[in-house]
Scaffold this motif. Structure first.
Motif, PDB file in Angstrom:
ATOM      1  N   THR A  58       0.694  -1.214   0.432  1.00 31.81           N
ATOM      2  CA  THR A  58       0.097  -0.781   0.102  1.00 31.81           C
ATOM      3  C   THR A  58       0.729   0.961   0.298  1.00 31.81           C
ATOM      4  O   THR A  58       2.050   1.060   0.634  1.00 31.81           O
ATOM      5  N   GLY A  59       0.403   2.045  -0.578  1.00 33.65           N
ATOM      6  CA  GLY A  59       1.315   3.599  -0.105  1.00 33.65           C
ATOM      7  C   GLY A  59       1.176   4.643   0.827  1.00 33.65           C
ATOM      8  O   GLY A  59       0.985   6.049   0.218  1.00 33.65           O
ATOM      9  N   ASP A  60      -0.674   4.080   1.320  1.00 30.23           N
ATOM     10  CA  ASP A  60      -1.360   5.238   1.373  1.00 30.23           C
ATOM     11  C   ASP A  60      -1.075   4.630   3.424  1.00 30.23           C
ATOM     12  O   ASP A  60      -1.097   3.397   4.091  1.00 30.23           O
ATOM     13  N   GLY A  61      -0.268   5.908   4.403  1.00 32.91           N
ATOM     14  CA  GLY A  61       0.082   5.266   5.334  1.00 32.91           C
ATOM     15  C   GLY A  61      -1.371   5.627   6.009  1.00 32.91           C
ATOM     16  O   GLY A  61      -1.591   3.646   7.393  1.00 32.91           O
ATOM     17  N   ALA A  62      -2.687   5.695   6.159  1.00 35.38           N
ATOM     18  CA  ALA A  62      -3.398   5.228   6.986  1.00 35.38           C
ATOM     19  C   ALA A  62      -4.371   4.328   7.283  1.00 35.38           C
ATOM     20  O   ALA A  62      -4.811   2.820   7.852  1.00 35.38           O
ATOM     21  N   ALA A  63      -3.963   3.486   5.744  1.00 37.50           N
ATOM     22  CA  ALA A  63      -5.037   2.429   5.046  1.00 37.50           C
ATOM     23  C   ALA A  63      -3.681   1.289   5.216  1.00 37.50           C
ATOM     24  O   ALA A  63      -4.148   0.041   6.014  1.00 37.50           O
ATOM     25  N   ALA A  64      -2.198   1.587   5.727  1.00 38.44           N
ATOM     26  CA  ALA A  64      -1.374   0.762   5.932  1.00 38.44           C
ATOM     27  C   ALA A  64      -1.867  -0.078   7.621  1.00 38.44           C
ATOM     28  O   ALA A  64      -1.777  -0.771   8.213  1.00 38.44           O
ATOM     29  N   ILE A  65      -2.110   0.762   8.627  1.00 35.23           N
ATOM     30  CA  ILE A  65      -2.273   1.248  10.154  1.00 35.23           C
ATOM     31  C   ILE A  65      -3.786  -0.640   9.919  1.00 35.23           C
ATOM     32  O   ILE A  65      -3.927  -1.374  10.316  1.00 35.23           O
ATOM     33  N   ASP A  66      -4.940   0.016   9.349  1.00 35.22           N
ATOM     34  CA  ASP A  66      -6.117  -0.174   8.998  1.00 35.22           C
ATOM     35  C   ASP A  66      -5.682  -2.412   8.507  1.00 35.22           C
ATOM     36  O   ASP A  66      -6.148  -2.855   9.488  1.00 35.22           O
ATOM     37  N   LEU A  67      -4.784  -1.924   7.638  1.00 34.41           N
ATOM     38  CA  LEU A  67      -4.327  -3.058   6.742  1.00 34.41           C
ATOM     39  C   LEU A  67      -3.596  -4.586   7.706  1.00 34.41           C
ATOM     40  O   LEU A  67      -4.019  -5.167   8.149  1.00 34.41           O
ATOM     41  N   ALA A  68      -2.401  -3.864   8.532  1.00 35.52           N
ATOM     42  CA  ALA A  68      -2.019  -4.239   9.991  1.00 35.52           C
ATOM     43  C   ALA A  68      -2.490  -4.973  10.751  1.00 35.52           C
ATOM     44  O   ALA A  68      -1.538  -6.658  10.754  1.00 35.52           O
ATOM     45  N   ARG A  69      -3.599  -4.937  10.852  1.00 38.12           N
ATOM     46  CA  ARG A  69      -4.382  -5.023  11.831  1.00 38.12           C
ATOM     47  C   ARG A  69      -5.235  -6.821  11.070  1.00 38.12           C
ATOM     48  O   ARG A  69      -4.859  -7.641  12.158  1.00 38.12           O
ATOM     49  N   GLY A  70      -4.715  -6.609  10.157  1.00 38.72           N
ATOM     50  CA  GLY A  70      -6.158  -8.028   8.996  1.00 38.72           C
ATOM     51  C   GLY A  70      -4.597  -8.655   9.091  1.00 38.72           C
ATOM     52  O   GLY A  70      -4.768 -10.134   9.503  1.00 38.72           O
ATOM     53  N   VAL A  71      -3.823  -8.018   8.018  1.00 34.29           N
ATOM     54  CA  VAL A  71      -2.347  -8.957   8.083  1.00 34.29           C
ATOM     55  C   VAL A  71      -1.637  -9.784   9.662  1.00 34.29           C
ATOM     56  O   VAL A  71      -0.998 -10.229   8.674  1.00 34.29           O
ATOM     57  N   ASP A  72      -1.091  -8.999  10.169  1.00 31.01           N
ATOM     58  CA  ASP A  72      -0.452  -9.433  11.160  1.00 31.01           C
ATOM     59  C   ASP A  72       0.586  -9.585  11.267  1.00 31.01           C
ATOM     60  O   ASP A  72       1.164 -10.907  10.576  1.00 31.01           O
ATOM     61  N   PRO A  73       1.291  -8.749   9.973  1.00 29.16           N
ATOM     62  CA  PRO A  73       2.687  -8.998   9.034  1.00 29.16           C
ATOM     63  C   PRO A  73       3.622  -9.799   9.895  1.00 29.16           C
ATOM     64  O   PRO A  73       3.689  -8.983  11.411  1.00 29.16           O
ATOM     65  N   ASP A  74       4.715 -10.030   9.631  1.00 33.03           N
ATOM     66  CA  ASP A  74       6.288 -10.111  10.472  1.00 33.03           C
ATOM     67  C   ASP A  74       7.109  -9.391  10.291  1.00 33.03           C
ATOM     68  O   ASP A  74       7.772  -9.241  10.906  1.00 33.03           O
TER      69      ASP A  74
END
Length: 243
Positions: free
Chosen positions: A40-56
């Motif tokens: 993603t290129g969007d910071g706000a979207a990154a936070i929402d995505l990270a909650r679902g993706v749970d990245p390493d």
């Protein structure tokens, strides 16, 4: 990151970068290394995505439009201990220090080698860690290191002070683990860099001082008292006795 009793899941990475070509290049290297990758290129979207993706792992651009990388990292640390590599096009040291002060584990200055980025991530991701929530493995006595009120459970990657859990980033824990492995020995800054960052590190020694500062604050320690982490001037750091 909480896993059930089934098979071990694929490692996950996020690339948060607003330059599409660069984001795609980094993602391709991560996918080649076996990561399931979200871009993603969007910071706000990154936070929402990270909650679902749970990245390493998160590769995070400092200079994002809108919500910048510093704020993304700050918010990410409220719920994740993913390994964060900050990318910056600005070479001023202050930018790097700001990024690290909110929990970034490493940084690279643009332009950089995707191969080197991949090597750094691979060297770090092999280290096991416990997630921020949920059950953890039992803590064998032989893996427990005690310094006054500070207890470091190496096997479970847990730290407590006076029985209160202390949430450290992956890098902060690794620094503490290295220092506590042989408490009477002074570890030089270059020694810590070699043990914790390992592959291809070309940054300045001040990176160690930044992480030591974060570690002390979280443990309720400081450079003057040095109850848990003591500075040996002109040499490096060693563990205190907790008193």
């Amino acid at each position: 990151m909480n896993e059930g009793t089934g098979a071990v899941r694929e490692l996950r990475a996020m690339v948060v970068e607003d330059e599409p070509d660069l984001a795609g290049l980094v993602a391709s290297y991560l996918e080649r290394d076996g990561f399931e990758t979200t871009v993603t290129g969007d910071g706000a979207a990154a936070i929402d995505l990270a909650r679902g993706v749970d990245p390493d792992v998160m590769v995070l651009d400092l200079g994002l439009p809108g919500l910048d990388g510093v704020e993304v990292c700050r918010r990410l640390r409220e719920f994740s201990d993913a390994y964060v590599v900050m990318l910056t096009a600005r070479t001023e040291e202050v930018d790097t220090l700001i990024g690290l002060s909110v929990g970034a584990d490493d940084y690279m200055t643009k332009p950089f080698s995707p191969r080197e980025l991949s090597a750094r991530i691979q060297a770090r991701i092999r280290r096991p860690r416990a997630g921020l929530g949920g059950p953890r493995p039992p803590s064998p006595t032989r893996g427990l290191r005690v310094f006054g009120d500070l207890a470091v459970d190496v096997a479970a990657r847990e730290v407590t002070v006076g029985g209160r859990p202390i949430h450290l980033t992956r890098t902060e824990f690794d620094v503490l683990a290295v220092l506590s492995a042989d408490p009477g020995v002074v570890v030089t800054r270059s020694g810590l860099i070699g043990a914790v960052w390992r592959t291809g590190w070309d940054g300045a020694d001040h990176l160690v001082d930044v992480h030591i500062g974060h570690l002390r604050r979280k443990l309720g320690d400081d450079a003057v008292r040095g109850r848990y982490v003591r500075t040996v001037r002109g040499v490096g750091y060693r563990m205190g006795d907790g008193r």
